[in-house]
Scaffold this motif. Structure first.
Motif, PDB file in Angstrom:
ATOM      1  N   ALA A  53       0.480  -1.583  -0.572  1.00 44.04           N
ATOM      2  CA  ALA A  53      -0.262   0.408  -0.131  1.00 44.04           C
ATOM      3  C   ALA A  53       0.519   1.497  -0.031  1.00 44.04           C
ATOM      4  CB  ALA A  53      -1.047  -0.113   1.007  1.00 44.04           C
ATOM      5  N   ARG A  54       2.357   1.092   0.580  1.00 44.81           N
ATOM      6  CA  ARG A  54       2.875   2.808   1.003  1.00 44.81           C
ATOM      7  C   ARG A  54       3.699   2.722  -0.281  1.00 44.81           C
ATOM      8  NH1 ARG A  54       4.208   6.427   0.403  1.00 44.81           N
ATOM      9  NH2 ARG A  54       5.432   7.888   1.808  1.00 44.81           N
ATOM     10  N   LEU A  55       4.169   1.845  -1.275  1.00 45.65           N
ATOM     11  CA  LEU A  55       4.956   1.409  -2.599  1.00 45.65           C
ATOM     12  C   LEU A  55       3.524   2.142  -3.536  1.00 45.65           C
ATOM     13  CD1 LEU A  55       6.844  -2.159  -2.886  1.00 45.65           C
ATOM     14  CD2 LEU A  55       7.669   0.114  -2.411  1.00 45.65           C
ATOM     15  N   ALA A  56       2.699   1.752  -3.605  1.00 47.28           N
ATOM     16  CA  ALA A  56       1.611   2.636  -4.607  1.00 47.28           C
ATOM     17  C   ALA A  56       0.794   3.391  -4.334  1.00 47.28           C
ATOM     18  CB  ALA A  56       0.075   1.107  -4.162  1.00 47.28           C
ATOM     19  N   HIS A  57       1.214   4.512  -3.148  1.00 46.60           N
ATOM     20  CA  HIS A  57       1.854   5.873  -2.988  1.00 46.60           C
ATOM     21  C   HIS A  57       2.356   6.052  -3.797  1.00 46.60           C
ATOM     22  CE1 HIS A  57       2.859   9.282  -0.811  1.00 46.60           C
ATOM     23  NE2 HIS A  57       1.170   9.759  -0.677  1.00 46.60           N
ATOM     24  N   GLY A  58       3.213   6.452  -4.500  1.00 42.64           N
ATOM     25  CA  GLY A  58       4.294   6.962  -5.395  1.00 42.64           C
ATOM     26  C   GLY A  58       4.559   7.984  -4.689  1.00 42.64           C
ATOM     27  N   VAL A  59       4.545   8.060  -3.760  1.00 37.64           N
ATOM     28  CA  VAL A  59       5.754   9.558  -3.481  1.00 37.64           C
ATOM     29  C   VAL A  59       7.161   8.922  -1.954  1.00 37.64           C
ATOM     30  CG1 VAL A  59       6.116  11.859  -2.724  1.00 37.64           C
ATOM     31  CG2 VAL A  59       4.542  11.138  -4.113  1.00 37.64           C
ATOM     32  N   PHE A  60       7.851   9.378  -2.065  1.00 32.40           N
ATOM     33  CA  PHE A  60       9.036   8.335  -1.503  1.00 32.40           C
ATOM     34  C   PHE A  60      10.071   9.937  -1.061  1.00 32.40           C
ATOM     35  CE2 PHE A  60       7.626   5.298  -4.039  1.00 32.40           C
ATOM     36  CZ  PHE A  60       7.327   4.570  -3.154  1.00 32.40           C
ATOM     37  N   GLY A  61       8.653  11.056   0.585  1.00 32.21           N
ATOM     38  CA  GLY A  61       9.953  12.103  -0.158  1.00 32.21           C
ATOM     39  C   GLY A  61      10.616  11.883   1.703  1.00 32.21           C
ATOM     40  N   TYR A  62      11.278  12.527   2.228  1.00 29.38           N
ATOM     41  CA  TYR A  62      11.714  13.291   3.416  1.00 29.38           C
ATOM     42  C   TYR A  62      10.853  12.541   4.407  1.00 29.38           C
ATOM     43  CZ  TYR A  62      16.145  14.734   0.831  1.00 29.38           C
ATOM     44  OH  TYR A  62      17.360  14.505   0.214  1.00 29.38           O
ATOM     45  N   THR A  63      11.412  12.150   5.369  1.00 30.00           N
ATOM     46  CA  THR A  63      10.224  10.985   6.407  1.00 30.00           C
ATOM     47  C   THR A  63      11.207  11.359   7.470  1.00 30.00           C
ATOM     48  OG1 THR A  63      10.040   9.100   5.454  1.00 30.00           O
ATOM     49  CG2 THR A  63       9.405   9.179   6.853  1.00 30.00           C
ATOM     50  N   ASP A  64       9.740  11.881   8.736  1.00 25.16           N
ATOM     51  CA  ASP A  64       9.963  11.749  10.104  1.00 25.16           C
ATOM     52  C   ASP A  64       9.548  10.676  10.717  1.00 25.16           C
ATOM     53  OD1 ASP A  64      10.927  13.094  12.574  1.00 25.16           O
ATOM     54  OD2 ASP A  64       9.712  14.418  12.568  1.00 25.16           O
ATOM     55  N   TRP A  65      10.878   9.813  12.022  1.00 28.02           N
ATOM     56  CA  TRP A  65       9.960   8.634  12.791  1.00 28.02           C
ATOM     57  C   TRP A  65       9.806   9.082  13.507  1.00 28.02           C
ATOM     58  CZ3 TRP A  65      12.682   9.629  17.562  1.00 28.02           C
ATOM     59  CH2 TRP A  65      13.910  10.103  17.236  1.00 28.02           C
ATOM     60  N   ARG A  66       9.479  11.071  13.912  1.00 25.60           N
ATOM     61  CA  ARG A  66       9.057  10.800  15.731  1.00 25.60           C
ATOM     62  C   ARG A  66       7.569  11.577  14.801  1.00 25.60           C
ATOM     63  NH1 ARG A  66      13.175  14.035  14.199  1.00 25.60           N
ATOM     64  NH2 ARG A  66      14.948  14.110  15.516  1.00 25.60           N
ATOM     65  N   ASN A  67       7.319  10.784  14.687  1.00 26.15           N
ATOM     66  CA  ASN A  67       5.373  10.268  14.468  1.00 26.15           C
ATOM     67  C   ASN A  67       4.546   9.687  15.087  1.00 26.15           C
ATOM     68  OD1 ASN A  67       5.036   7.580  12.690  1.00 26.15           O
ATOM     69  ND2 ASN A  67       5.894   8.232  11.937  1.00 26.15           N
ATOM     70  N   ASP A  68       3.186   9.877  15.909  1.00 26.16           N
ATOM     71  CA  ASP A  68       2.378   9.478  16.527  1.00 26.16           C
ATOM     72  C   ASP A  68       1.937   7.832  15.847  1.00 26.16           C
ATOM     73  OD1 ASP A  68       2.876  11.070  18.165  1.00 26.16           O
ATOM     74  OD2 ASP A  68       0.831  12.281  17.707  1.00 26.16           O
TER      75      ASP A  68
END
Length: 384
Positions: A53-68
């Motif tokens: 499902a995440r691959l299908a989204h298609g956008v893989f920008g910078y990410t923050d691990w400090r998420n809820d």
């Protein structure tokens, strides 16, 4: 839901270390491998669905691990699996457990300082300590006098605790962990607890996170879901650093000095799915690999009644002491295993214990049978 662990998955041609990289340690590329500590099973279907499902989204920008989502999945996993409340404000993230350990060693020690480890020792620890030019001080898993002696040395700064222990599979008890904490406090030694095997404790054994024992200590717990759910190639680990100032400094170093502020988004996705939805798969996996270990116990017991080998307390790695059969070094046995039996099984010398082998049975039962049977035949030839 039932899970299929019996059907082999062909891993050749996927650049995997255990199958395609076998010549890094062994001379023959066509050996059947029982080596590096990953499994031959696909990830849980729940994790694969989330990744798709995440691959299908298609956008893989910078990410923050400090998420809820990430913090909450970890918090709830510890609460549900270990009856332990963890402070997710002390959470940290890194590309691997060994990377986190190396960073903590640079924070808490200087060149020449002593780092204490239990032996036999996972070879990655040895590389991390010696690569940082620290003095490795090894003590036996059950050598409490030796542990106190090494911690008491004035330049011993850190104890790296492997919990559960690799390669022996020992699950530390509450009394043992309290004793370790008391010794570390008495000698002002920091503790780094590597708990990557924690989810793989077998029935009747209870893993206890180091967060329960860190009062009055400088400490960190480092771990990952990648071992239990078999996604190490996604490159993600996390941990907890007890002291707020140490926590802030660790996050600063990883983000600014190491340039690792943005994590691989698929690692976050896999962890959240594994901790939220993968519990039933993990329980089935542990039962299956326990069955493989029971197979090893039965066949070794039938072939060598005096050996007395028993299933370890955690994991899917059979750590086997062959010294009672007169095998005190690796060369002769490894020659027979490689040249005649065509299998790759890790020699004990890799972990500082010649005369042992480490057999990885995180695999379909048919492969596990082939491995233990090859080992039995080879030992019979070498031991006479």
């Amino acid at each position: 839901m039932t899970y299929d662990f019996d059907t082999p998955v062909d891993r050749r041609g996927t650049w995997c270390v255990q199958w395609d990289g076998i010549t890094d340690r062994f001379p023959d590329p066509d050996l059947l491998p029982f080596t590096i500590s990953d499994m031959d099973f696909a990830c849980p279907p729940e994790v694969l669905t989330a990744l798709g499902a995440r691959l299908a989204h298609g956008v893989f920008g910078y990410t923050d691990w400090r998420n809820d989502d990430f913090k909450g999945a970890i918090r709830d996993w510890y609460r549900d699996r270990y009856a332990t409340e963890v402070d997710v404000e002390r959470l940290v993230f890194g590309p691997s457990v060994l990377n986190q350990i190396a960073q903590l060693l640079r924070m808490w020690t200087r060149e020449g300082d002593g780092v204490v480890l239990h032996t036999p020792t996972y070879d990655g620890f040895r590389k991390a300590v010696l690569g940082a030019r620290r003095d490795l001080r090894a003590v036996g898993v059950d050598d409490w006098a030796g542990l106190e002696r090494e911690l008491a040395r004035p330049d011993s700064r850190v104890l790296v605790l492997c919990s559960p222990h690799n390669p022996t599979g020992h699950v530390w008890t509450d009394a043992e962990l309290r004793r370790i904490a008391d010794l570390a406090r008495a000698h002002d030694v920091a503790v780094i607890s590597d708990e990557i095997h924690s989810d793989l404790a077998h029935a009747g054994r209870r893993h206890l996170p180091w967060t329960r024992y860190g009062d009055g200590l400088r400490w960190a717990l480092v771990t990952s879901g990648s071992k239990s759910f078999n996604f190490p190639a996604l490159s993600g680990s996390y941990g907890f650093v007890g002291d707020p100032d140490d926590h802030a400094e660790f996050v600063r170093r990883m983000g600014h000095d190491e340039g690792l502020e943005s994590p691989p988004v698929l690692a976050l996705t896999a962890h959240i799915a594994a901790y939220r939805e993968g519990g039933r798969w993990l329980d089935a996996l542990r039962a299956y690999t326990y069955g493989n270990l029971r197979l090893v116990e039965e066949r070794l017991g039938a072939a060598f009644p005096g050996l007395g080998w028993r299933v370890p307390e955690a994991g899917y790695l059979a750590w086997i002491d062959l010294r009672p059969l007169g095998i005190t070094e690796d060369a002769g046995l490894q020659r027979v295993l490689v040249e005649e039996e065509k299998v790759a099984i890790m020699p004990g010398s890799v972990y500082g214990a010649p005369g042992f082998v480490r057999l990885n049975v995180g695999c379909p039962r048919g492969k596990a049978e082939a491995g233990v049977d090859a080992l039995v035949r080879a030992v019979r030839r070498v031991a006479g």
